[in-house]
Design an enzyme around this catalytic site. Structure first.
Site, PDB file in Angstrom:
ATOM      1  CB  CYS A  47      16.471  52.402  51.985  1.00 21.47           C
ATOM      2  SG  CYS A  47      15.025  52.010  51.345  1.00 21.47           S
ATOM      3  CB  CYS A  51      16.350  50.033  44.443  1.00 22.86           C
ATOM      4  SG  CYS A  51      14.508  50.019  45.274  1.00 22.86           S
ATOM      5  CB  CYS A  54      18.925  53.054  45.351  1.00 21.13           C
ATOM      6  SG  CYS A  54      18.514  54.505  46.668  1.00 21.13           S
ATOM      7  CB  CYS A  91      10.204  67.015  44.727  1.00 21.71           C
ATOM      8  SG  CYS A  91       9.962  64.908  44.867  1.00 21.71           S
ATOM      9  CB  CYS A 124       6.505  66.473  44.529  1.00 13.76           C
ATOM     10  SG  CYS A 124       6.640  65.024  44.117  1.00 13.76           S
ATOM     11  CB  CYS A 184       5.583  62.525  39.609  1.00 16.31           C
ATOM     12  SG  CYS A 184       7.024  62.416  39.142  1.00 16.31           S
ATOM     13  NE  ARG A 256       9.632  67.050  37.029  1.00 16.47           N
ATOM     14  CZ  ARG A 256       8.628  66.325  37.431  1.00 16.47           C
ATOM     15  NH1 ARG A 256       8.728  65.316  37.963  1.00 16.47           N
ATOM     16  NH2 ARG A 256       7.475  67.037  37.577  1.00 16.47           N
TER      17      ARG A 256
HETATM   18  N1  SAM Z   1      12.253  55.604  48.152  1.00 16.42           N
HETATM   19  C1  SAM Z   1      11.279  56.105  47.458  1.00 16.42           C
HETATM   20  C2  SAM Z   1      11.057  55.276  46.436  1.00 16.42           C
HETATM   21  O1  SAM Z   1      11.650  54.363  45.945  1.00 16.42           O
HETATM   22  O2  SAM Z   1      10.044  55.351  45.685  1.00 16.42           O
HETATM   23  C3  SAM Z   1      11.744  57.434  46.943  1.00 16.42           C
HETATM   24  C4  SAM Z   1      13.160  57.942  46.555  1.00 16.42           C
HETATM   25  S1  SAM Z   1      13.831  56.938  45.012  1.00 16.42           S
HETATM   26  C5  SAM Z   1      15.379  57.290  45.511  1.00 16.42           C
HETATM   27  C6  SAM Z   1      13.029  58.053  43.938  1.00 16.42           C
HETATM   28  C7  SAM Z   1      13.458  57.460  42.239  1.00 16.42           C
HETATM   29  O3  SAM Z   1      14.935  58.052  42.064  1.00 16.42           O
HETATM   30  C8  SAM Z   1      13.559  55.993  41.856  1.00 16.42           C
HETATM   31  O4  SAM Z   1      12.405  55.284  41.858  1.00 16.42           O
HETATM   32  C9  SAM Z   1      14.617  56.033  40.793  1.00 16.42           C
HETATM   33  O5  SAM Z   1      13.609  56.314  39.720  1.00 16.42           O
HETATM   34  C10 SAM Z   1      15.421  57.209  41.203  1.00 16.42           C
HETATM   35  N2  SAM Z   1      16.704  56.906  41.274  1.00 16.42           N
HETATM   36  C11 SAM Z   1      17.305  56.659  42.548  1.00 16.42           C
HETATM   37  N3  SAM Z   1      18.553  56.216  42.275  1.00 16.42           N
HETATM   38  C12 SAM Z   1      18.846  56.726  40.972  1.00 16.42           C
HETATM   39  C13 SAM Z   1      20.131  56.654  40.337  1.00 16.42           C
HETATM   40  N4  SAM Z   1      21.551  56.134  40.897  1.00 16.42           N
HETATM   41  N5  SAM Z   1      20.094  57.012  38.956  1.00 16.42           N
HETATM   42  C14 SAM Z   1      19.088  57.586  38.478  1.00 16.42           C
HETATM   43  N6  SAM Z   1      17.692  57.404  39.185  1.00 16.42           N
HETATM   44  C15 SAM Z   1      17.909  57.063  40.352  1.00 16.42           C
HETATM   45  C1  DTB Z   2      12.778  60.890  40.095  1.00 16.84           C
HETATM   46  O1  DTB Z   2      12.215  60.301  39.135  1.00 16.84           O
HETATM   47  N1  DTB Z   2      14.193  61.253  40.342  1.00 16.84           N
HETATM   48  C2  DTB Z   2      14.453  61.905  41.519  1.00 16.84           C
HETATM   49  C3  DTB Z   2      12.896  61.987  41.855  1.00 16.84           C
HETATM   50  N2  DTB Z   2      11.971  61.312  41.138  1.00 16.84           N
HETATM   51  C4  DTB Z   2      12.771  61.758  43.583  1.00 16.84           C
HETATM   52  C5  DTB Z   2      15.423  61.244  42.407  1.00 16.84           C
HETATM   53  C6  DTB Z   2      16.887  61.127  41.452  1.00 16.84           C
HETATM   54  C7  DTB Z   2      17.779  60.526  42.323  1.00 16.84           C
HETATM   55  C8  DTB Z   2      18.975  60.533  41.779  1.00 16.84           C
HETATM   56  C9  DTB Z   2      20.140  59.567  42.625  1.00 16.84           C
HETATM   57  C10 DTB Z   2      20.374  60.268  43.655  1.00 16.84           C
HETATM   58  O2  DTB Z   2      20.383  61.653  44.109  1.00 16.84           O
HETATM   59  O3  DTB Z   2      20.738  59.546  44.870  1.00 16.84           O
HETATM   60 FE1  SF4 Z   3      14.938  52.638  49.217  1.00 13.61          FE
HETATM   61 FE2  SF4 Z   3      16.357  53.702  47.400  1.00 13.61          FE
HETATM   62 FE3  SF4 Z   3      14.630  51.869  46.786  1.00 13.61          FE
HETATM   63 FE4  SF4 Z   3      13.792  54.313  47.141  1.00 13.61          FE
HETATM   64  S1  SF4 Z   3      14.971  53.628  45.485  1.00 13.61           S
HETATM   65  S2  SF4 Z   3      13.110  52.160  48.082  1.00 13.61           S
HETATM   66  S3  SF4 Z   3      15.284  54.751  48.633  1.00 13.61           S
HETATM   67  S4  SF4 Z   3      16.719  51.424  48.088  1.00 13.61           S
END
Ligand code: SAM
Ligand code: DTB
Ligand code: SF4
Length: 315
Positions: A47, A51, A54, A91, A124, A184, A256
């Site tokens: 990506c 963030c 992530c 989702c 979703c 959501c 959730r």
């Molecule tokens: N790329 C898209 C975005 O950023 O909206 C969708 C995927 S992103 C992984 C969705 C959500 O997962 C993030 O906004 C965050 O709230 C959650 N998330 C991602 N990594 C996480 C982590 N290590 N621990 C907890 N929540 C996480």
């Molecule tokens: C949300 O709030 N939590 C989910 C979903 N929306 C997409 C994602 C959680 C991701 C947790 C870290 C991972 O699996 O990498």
């Molecule tokens: Fe990319 Fe992860 Fe940020 Fe979503 S949360 S925009 S997958 S770096």
């Protein structure tokens, strides 16, 4: 509700808080129902965004292995399995900045959505930023809800992400609302923010019109190689306070219990359900990180006399 009101709710004695949130919950929802949602990463890693939490960001050294966008044929078996296992919401998440009309990848996602939509599941997606046009196309293809988190307070956000802004997130959410998809939207606890930031995030969510259909509350899963890999895990009582305050502030939203459940005891999760959480991610994988095993969750629901919610339930 404004920050001051949210602070007054949040900081009352713990049992007063969960008594109040339980009352709000019982006044709006069927008391024994929990929504089961299954996640699938349809495009993993690589990506462009940075963030800090992530595992999928190309900016971090611990980035998970990149995978190509799954086709509809590859996704369908997962959706069928989710349905057979009792999930009512499927989702799909993609690790990229956003989607644009005319892009072949976006067309592929639209086709996947059309096929998943035939299963009678709530569909979703979480695909990053959108404009009105993409939101409309997703709605027409059969998306019922769009996940786009604000993640934290507007003040704390720039310290976590630099490649897009909090305002960008709000614009995408507006496009989703204008296309009549359910929003959501929630966030992450435990990134180093304070309680005030968490409540500021909730204040922003309270200002949404219409109210968010669901609010995912994630607890940071400190992923190796990310800038937040050494963050201390959050305390279960802080999570329950946040669940309860969210339940009181936005009574009609599904709250959730999202990422991070693997760290919490069954008793801790039971307390969160009592306080008004009524949805979980179900299935042993989130996007890249792990989640409790399905049989453990079913056991927990059985012990608590909770049953899965039918699709498209509202207050
Ligand atoms: N790329 C898209 C975005 O950023 O909206 C969708 C995927 S992103 C992984 C969705 C959500 O997962 C993030 O906004 C965050 O709230 C959650 N998330 C991602 N990594 C996480 C982590 N290590 N621990 C907890 N929540 C996480
Ligand atoms: C949300 O709030 N939590 C989910 C979903 N929306 C997409 C994602 C959680 C991701 C947790 C870290 C991972 O699996 O990498
Ligand atoms: Fe990319 Fe992860 Fe940020 Fe979503 S949360 S925009 S997958 S770096």
């Amino acid at each position: 509700m404004n920050l001051e009101q949210l602070e007054a709710i949040y900081h009352q004695p713990f049992f007063d808080l969960i008594t109040q949130s339980r009352e709000v919950y019982l006044a709006h929802w069927k008391r024994h129902e929990v929504q089961l949602c299954t996640l699938l990463s349809i495009k993993t890693g690589g990506c462009s965004e940075d963030c800090g939490y992530c595992s999928q960001s190309a900016h971090h050294k611990g980035e998970v292995e990149r995978e190509k966008l799954l086709t509809a044929d590859e996704v369908m078996p997962h959706a069928l399995r989710a349905k057979a296992n009792g999930s009512t919401r499927f989702c799909m998440g993609a690790a990229w900045r956003g989607v644009r009309e005319g892009d072949g990848k976006f067309e592929q996602v639209l086709e996947t959505v059309r096929q998943v939509n035939t299963l009678g599941l709530e569909v979703c997606v979480t695909l990053g930023s959108l404009t009105n046009r993409e939101a409309q196309l997703l709605k027409e293809a059969g998306v019922t809800a769009y996940n786009h988190n604000i993640d934290t307070s507007p003040e704390f956000y720039p310290g976590i992400v630099s490649t897009h802004t909090f305002e960008d997130r709000l614009q995408t959410i507006k496009a989703v609302q204008d296309a009549n998809m359910a929003v959501c939207c929630g966030g992450i606890l435990g990134m180093g923010e304070d309680v005030r930031d968490r409540l500021r995030m909730l204040e922003v969510l309270c200002g949404f019109d219409p109210s968010p259909e669901s609010v995912p509350i994630n607890c940071l899963m400190a992923m190796p190689g990310t800038p937040l890999e050494d963050q201390e895990p959050i305390d279960i009582f802080d999570l329950v306070r946040m669940v309860a305050t969210t339940r009181i502030a936005i009574p009609t939203a599904k709250v959730r219990l999202s990422a991070g459940r693997t760290r919490f005891s069954l008793e801790g999760q039971a307390l969160a359900f009592y306080a008004g959480a009524n949805s979980i991610f179900y299935g042993e994988k989130l996007l890249t990180a792990s989640n409790p095993e399905e049989n453990e969750d079913l056991d927990l629901l059985r012990k608590l006399d909770l049953v899965p919610q039918a699709p498209f339930a509202t207050v």
